[in-house]
Design an enzyme around this catalytic site. Sequence first.
Site, mmCIF file in Angstrom:
data_model
loop_
_atom_site.group_PDB
_atom_site.id
_atom_site.type_symbol
_atom_site.label_atom_id
_atom_site.label_comp_id
_atom_site.label_asym_id
_atom_site.label_seq_id
_atom_site.Cartn_x
_atom_site.Cartn_y
_atom_site.Cartn_z
ATOM 1 N N GLU A 128 0.855 -1.193 0.000
ATOM 2 C CA GLU A 128 0.000 0.000 0.000
ATOM 3 C C GLU A 128 0.889 1.239 0.000
ATOM 4 O O GLU A 128 2.047 1.191 0.436
ATOM 5 C CB GLU A 128 -0.903 -0.069 1.248
ATOM 6 N N ASP A 129 0.339 2.348 -0.481
ATOM 7 C CA ASP A 129 1.129 3.585 -0.469
ATOM 8 C C ASP A 129 1.134 4.241 0.905
ATOM 9 O O ASP A 129 2.175 4.640 1.418
ATOM 10 C CB ASP A 129 0.651 4.569 -1.557
ATOM 11 N N LYS A 150 0.446 7.204 8.735
ATOM 12 C CA LYS A 150 0.045 8.390 9.522
ATOM 13 C C LYS A 150 -0.668 7.898 10.773
ATOM 14 O O LYS A 150 -1.899 7.974 10.859
ATOM 15 C CB LYS A 150 -0.951 9.240 8.724
ATOM 16 N N ASP A 202 -3.723 5.671 6.549
ATOM 17 C CA ASP A 202 -4.130 6.932 7.166
ATOM 18 C C ASP A 202 -5.077 6.584 8.329
ATOM 19 O O ASP A 202 -4.631 6.201 9.408
ATOM 20 C CB ASP A 202 -4.782 7.761 6.047
ATOM 21 N N SER A 203 -6.394 6.606 8.108
ATOM 22 C CA SER A 203 -7.317 6.179 9.174
ATOM 23 C C SER A 203 -7.194 4.673 9.427
ATOM 24 O O SER A 203 -7.503 4.184 10.504
ATOM 25 C CB SER A 203 -8.767 6.497 8.777
ATOM 26 N N GLY A 204 -6.764 3.933 8.400
ATOM 27 C CA GLY A 204 -6.652 2.476 8.499
ATOM 28 C C GLY A 204 -7.914 1.759 8.036
ATOM 29 O O GLY A 204 -7.929 0.536 7.915
ATOM 30 N N LEU A 205 -8.957 2.519 7.740
ATOM 31 C CA LEU A 205 -10.241 1.893 7.378
ATOM 32 C C LEU A 205 -10.154 1.116 6.066
ATOM 33 O O LEU A 205 -10.686 0.013 5.957
ATOM 34 C CB LEU A 205 -11.334 2.969 7.280
ATOM 35 N N THR A 206 -9.467 1.685 5.085
ATOM 36 C CA THR A 206 -9.352 0.998 3.793
ATOM 37 C C THR A 206 -8.676 -0.359 3.973
ATOM 38 O O THR A 206 -9.161 -1.383 3.486
ATOM 39 C CB THR A 206 -8.540 1.855 2.790
HETATM 40 P P1 IMP Z 1 -7.350 5.280 5.002
HETATM 41 O O1 IMP Z 1 -8.494 4.365 4.706
HETATM 42 O O2 IMP Z 1 -7.831 6.509 5.762
HETATM 43 O O3 IMP Z 1 -6.209 4.610 5.718
HETATM 44 O O4 IMP Z 1 -6.865 5.872 3.643
HETATM 45 C C1 IMP Z 1 -5.946 5.276 2.838
HETATM 46 C C2 IMP Z 1 -6.004 5.888 1.464
HETATM 47 O O5 IMP Z 1 -6.246 7.306 1.498
HETATM 48 C C3 IMP Z 1 -4.655 5.723 0.787
HETATM 49 O O6 IMP Z 1 -4.572 4.508 0.068
HETATM 50 C C4 IMP Z 1 -4.611 6.917 -0.129
HETATM 51 O O7 IMP Z 1 -5.244 6.619 -1.360
HETATM 52 C C5 IMP Z 1 -5.420 7.986 0.570
HETATM 53 N N1 IMP Z 1 -4.547 8.933 1.297
HETATM 54 C C6 IMP Z 1 -4.494 9.124 2.640
HETATM 55 N N2 IMP Z 1 -3.608 10.080 2.947
HETATM 56 C C7 IMP Z 1 -3.066 10.489 1.772
HETATM 57 C C8 IMP Z 1 -2.051 11.472 1.433
HETATM 58 O O8 IMP Z 1 -1.456 12.162 2.276
HETATM 59 N N3 IMP Z 1 -1.777 11.577 0.103
HETATM 60 C C9 IMP Z 1 -2.376 10.854 -0.873
HETATM 61 N N4 IMP Z 1 -3.320 9.927 -0.586
HETATM 62 C C10 IMP Z 1 -3.659 9.756 0.719
#
Ligand code: IMP
Length: 188
Positions: free
Chosen positions: A108-109, A140, A112-116
């Site tokens: 994964e790149d 993050k 962030d929240s970890g939900l994805t």
């Molecule tokens: P999560 O579900 O909040 O963990 O979001 C993960 C997804 O949000 C990542 O796979 C990215 O596509 C997007 N994302 C979260 N933060 C960033 C950022 O700082 N830059 C670009 N994409 C982000």
Amino acid sequence: MNSWEKQLETNIAEVLFDEAALSQRVREIAQQINADYQALDIDELVVVGVLRGSVVFMSDLIRQLQLPLTIDFIAISSYAKGTHTSGMVRILKDIGAPITDKHVLVIEDIVDSGLTMQHLFALLQARAPRSLKLCTLLDKPSRRQVDITPDYRGFEIPDVFVVGYGLDFADQYRQLPYIGTLKPEAYQ
Ligand code: IMP
């Protein structure tokens, strides 16, 4: 200055990780992955890239892996609005082969929240892989809403929006060889 250079000058606030820092860290993560899976003496590691943000990182990482491996990709939509995700995951393109009884490493790149990743892992776990681990370039942790700890991670970053090296804003900036922060006025 051409229009691309002007766009960068207007929208990129600062470079967080330059090419040298990224390639050094990718080598270090690959060493950990090599050591862990070589110790298991596995026949195959299925490296699954999450499209599209992981492709640059994944292509650099796999070239440092000394393991028998295959690659696959999954495309998911997290119904992201602007710079934030709602955490709902929908598969846009599934992996091409079954992973039952296989060692799977998801690339994964950024978490962030970890939900994805929580949703994706539930979905992949239901297919009964032999092992399932997560390798993310960026993390993050201050924004975490669920209990997800990547098995491998490149860098921990604060709550800033970053682009480059595969990461996008509105599908742009993925080709930057560095990771930089976007000026708030570029996305607000
Ligand atoms: P999560 O579900 O909040 O963990 O979001 C993960 C997804 O949000 C990542 O796979 C990215 O596509 C997007 N994302 C979260 N933060 C960033 C950022 O700082 N830059 C670009 N994409 C982000």
